[in-house]
Write a protein that holds these residues in place. Structure first.
Motif, mmCIF file in Angstrom:
data_model
loop_
_atom_site.group_PDB
_atom_site.id
_atom_site.type_symbol
_atom_site.label_atom_id
_atom_site.label_comp_id
_atom_site.label_asym_id
_atom_site.label_seq_id
_atom_site.Cartn_x
_atom_site.Cartn_y
_atom_site.Cartn_z
ATOM 1 N N LYS A 177 53.726 125.362 9.680
ATOM 2 C CA LYS A 177 54.789 124.817 8.838
ATOM 3 C C LYS A 177 55.435 123.677 9.621
ATOM 4 N N MET A 178 55.537 122.518 9.003
ATOM 5 C CA MET A 178 56.097 121.361 9.691
ATOM 6 C C MET A 178 57.619 121.531 9.826
ATOM 7 N N GLN A 179 58.114 121.375 11.052
ATOM 8 C CA GLN A 179 59.531 121.586 11.345
ATOM 9 C C GLN A 179 60.293 120.284 11.568
ATOM 10 N N VAL A 180 59.601 119.163 11.578
ATOM 11 C CA VAL A 180 60.266 117.865 11.730
ATOM 12 C C VAL A 180 60.123 117.087 10.434
ATOM 13 N N SER A 181 61.003 116.126 10.238
ATOM 14 C CA SER A 181 60.900 115.293 9.044
ATOM 15 C C SER A 181 61.137 113.835 9.428
ATOM 16 N N VAL A 182 60.758 112.948 8.537
ATOM 17 C CA VAL A 182 60.884 111.519 8.776
ATOM 18 C C VAL A 182 62.343 111.175 9.085
ATOM 19 N N GLY A 183 62.547 110.381 10.136
ATOM 20 C CA GLY A 183 63.894 109.975 10.532
ATOM 21 C C GLY A 183 64.469 110.797 11.672
ATOM 22 N N ASP A 184 63.892 111.972 11.951
ATOM 23 C CA ASP A 184 64.368 112.784 13.074
ATOM 24 C C ASP A 184 64.126 112.050 14.378
ATOM 25 N N LYS A 185 65.045 112.243 15.330
ATOM 26 C CA LYS A 185 64.829 111.747 16.681
ATOM 27 C C LYS A 185 64.381 112.961 17.496
ATOM 28 N N VAL A 186 63.285 112.799 18.234
ATOM 29 C CA VAL A 186 62.685 113.920 18.943
ATOM 30 C C VAL A 186 62.361 113.561 20.388
ATOM 31 N N ILE A 187 62.149 114.597 21.193
ATOM 32 C CA ILE A 187 61.652 114.440 22.556
ATOM 33 C C ILE A 187 60.272 115.071 22.570
ATOM 34 N N TYR A 188 59.296 114.358 23.135
ATOM 35 C CA TYR A 188 57.925 114.856 23.140
ATOM 36 C C TYR A 188 57.395 114.927 24.561
ATOM 37 N N SER A 189 56.326 115.686 24.750
ATOM 38 C CA SER A 189 55.714 115.862 26.068
ATOM 39 C C SER A 189 55.273 114.513 26.642
#
Length: 95
Positions: A55-67
């Motif tokens: 299930k996708m937990q992020v959506s367009v426009g979110d600011k995220v931190i990735y590996s």
């Protein structure tokens, strides 16, 4: 052109690197570390990946931190994007 990710993939656009440190020291371009913070540009549909429901937990426009070493870098025109799996995203940044 438009990127449409498949499965549990997410398209990210890296946020700009800081040019000065907290103490006010200006960093030259080659001394700046690539930021691990990005904005979500497109999200895949999720579905079954490796036999597990995703299930996708992020959506367009979110600011995220990735590996740090995650994903595939893609250049379309003048813009650069990173395509990562959702599980390479470690956090959503909330203001």
């Amino acid at each position: 052109m438009k990127l449409s990710p498949l499965g549990d993939k997410v398209v990210l656009k890296q946020l700009e690197a800081e040019e000065t440190t907290a103490s006010g020291i200006v960093l030259p371009g080659n001394a700046q570390e690539k930021p691990q913070q990005a904005e979500v540009i497109a999200v895949g549909p999720g579905g079954v990946v490796d036999g597990k429901e995703v299930k996708m937990q992020v959506s367009v426009g979110d600011k995220v931190i990735y590996s740090k070493y995650a994903g595939t870098e893609v250049k379309l025109g003048d813009e650069e994007f990173i395509v990562v799996r959702q599980n390479d995203i470690v956090a959503i940044v909330e203001d």
